[in-house]
Design an enzyme around this catalytic site. Sequence first.
Site, mmCIF file in Angstrom:
data_model
loop_
_atom_site.group_PDB
_atom_site.id
_atom_site.type_symbol
_atom_site.label_atom_id
_atom_site.label_comp_id
_atom_site.label_asym_id
_atom_site.label_seq_id
_atom_site.Cartn_x
_atom_site.Cartn_y
_atom_site.Cartn_z
ATOM 1 N N GLY A 158 0.826 -1.203 0.000
ATOM 2 C CA GLY A 158 0.000 0.000 0.000
ATOM 3 C C GLY A 158 0.857 1.247 0.000
ATOM 4 O O GLY A 158 2.075 1.194 0.145
ATOM 5 N N GLY A 160 0.436 5.971 0.302
ATOM 6 C CA GLY A 160 -0.404 7.099 0.659
ATOM 7 C C GLY A 160 -0.850 7.112 2.102
ATOM 8 O O GLY A 160 -1.851 7.737 2.442
ATOM 9 N N ARG A 283 10.091 3.756 -7.454
ATOM 10 C CA ARG A 283 9.359 4.638 -8.361
ATOM 11 C C ARG A 283 9.707 6.076 -8.015
ATOM 12 O O ARG A 283 10.351 6.353 -6.993
ATOM 13 C CB ARG A 283 7.846 4.437 -8.201
ATOM 14 C CG ARG A 283 7.369 4.573 -6.776
ATOM 15 C CD ARG A 283 5.867 4.615 -6.630
ATOM 16 N NE ARG A 283 5.436 4.553 -5.240
ATOM 17 C CZ ARG A 283 5.452 5.564 -4.401
ATOM 18 N NH1 ARG A 283 5.898 6.740 -4.787
ATOM 19 N NH2 ARG A 283 5.020 5.405 -3.151
#
Length: 410
Positions: A158, A160, A283
């Site tokens: 996950g 955020g 990323r």
Amino acid sequence: MARKALILVEGHPGNGPLYIQAAQLLGLHPITLSADPAQYGYIAAKGIEAIRVDTDNLDSLIRECSRISARYDLAGITGFAFYNEPLSATVGKLCRNFEQPGPNPESVERCCDKFVQRQYLAEAGVPTPAYRVAEKAEEVESSAAEIGLPVVLKPVMGAGSRGVRLCRNRDEVVEHAKYLLSGDYAWRCSPRILVEQFAQGPHYIAEIMEGEIIGIAAGYFGPLPHFAFSGITFPAPLTDDEYRRIANVSLSCLQALGLGWGPTCIEFRWTKRGPVVIEVNPRLAGAPDPQLIQLACGVDLITEHIKLVTGQKCDLRRRHSHTAAARFLRPDRDGILEWIDTSRAAAVSGVAEIRLYVAPKTPLSSKGEDLDCIGRVIAASPNLAQTEAILQRAVDLVDWSIKPIPTGGK
């Protein structure tokens, strides 16, 4: 001659429009592949070509990319995995299938599972908080007892800050474990919880491209027990020794996980024993980090990433040395945004951007997640003190009204 197409797998509310703009400036035709293109408002607003496809299915993506390559010259493939970490590995496999430059999918997969990532880092001697993994509530509770309170509970996959919470006592551990395992939390994998020691200290983010550390940002959080960013400053105010130690651990992370191609961002806490790794993300960091870096040192990481994706050499030379910072506008309570006025803040000299994520009449929540954000303010200047003063003045001039959500029969 066929147009050169850049395939973007899924989108991103912050970085997505920046990739579209950068691709077009490079003479590329961006095409978004998404399970639901309508969720990215900028695609329709900018008239961008989009194709609906199951992006969790590699075979479906391969078929769609094959169709695109019959119409266009396939220049490159990349994607966004900010809320779907395994998608990064899928993009790597897609690049490999079409012999396009891209990340090593095996290396990316090591990072997507936070527990597996920690195992690789621990084996390499990289400093991390003490941790356990648990699938049942009683395992969460026993793991917390073994590590010692307070602990942080988070889903193994996950982003955020969703589902991440500091638990300071046994009751909070039990309550949050129940929430994560009861079905209220939306899992994209089999439910597993990472239980980790709470690493206390300033938060830093190493911003990396092609194995080169572009710089280190400082991140600031809102009130505990949540871990939602309230602000980011680039570069972080570090001593030479602090920078060197974070940089050395960052390079050790890349080596331990087999990373190095393209962008990586690594989050740290500076504790009593120095830099401790919280998370390695294979990323580019989400917005506004790329904008801050460009304002501060003149390096456009998004454009340079697209160059890599399309087989070109990137240029990471610094053009100047300023300080850029962002503050996030967050509601202090649940309710409905009646109105928001940023006109006075926008007039402050040194403000580089004010962006709103929601429109008036939108329901707001204060769960302590990144998705709670109303908007952001970015400022830049030649030095940290001036940037902070500009930012504080601008934020103080943003005004809004939130009314309670009606309850009962009225």
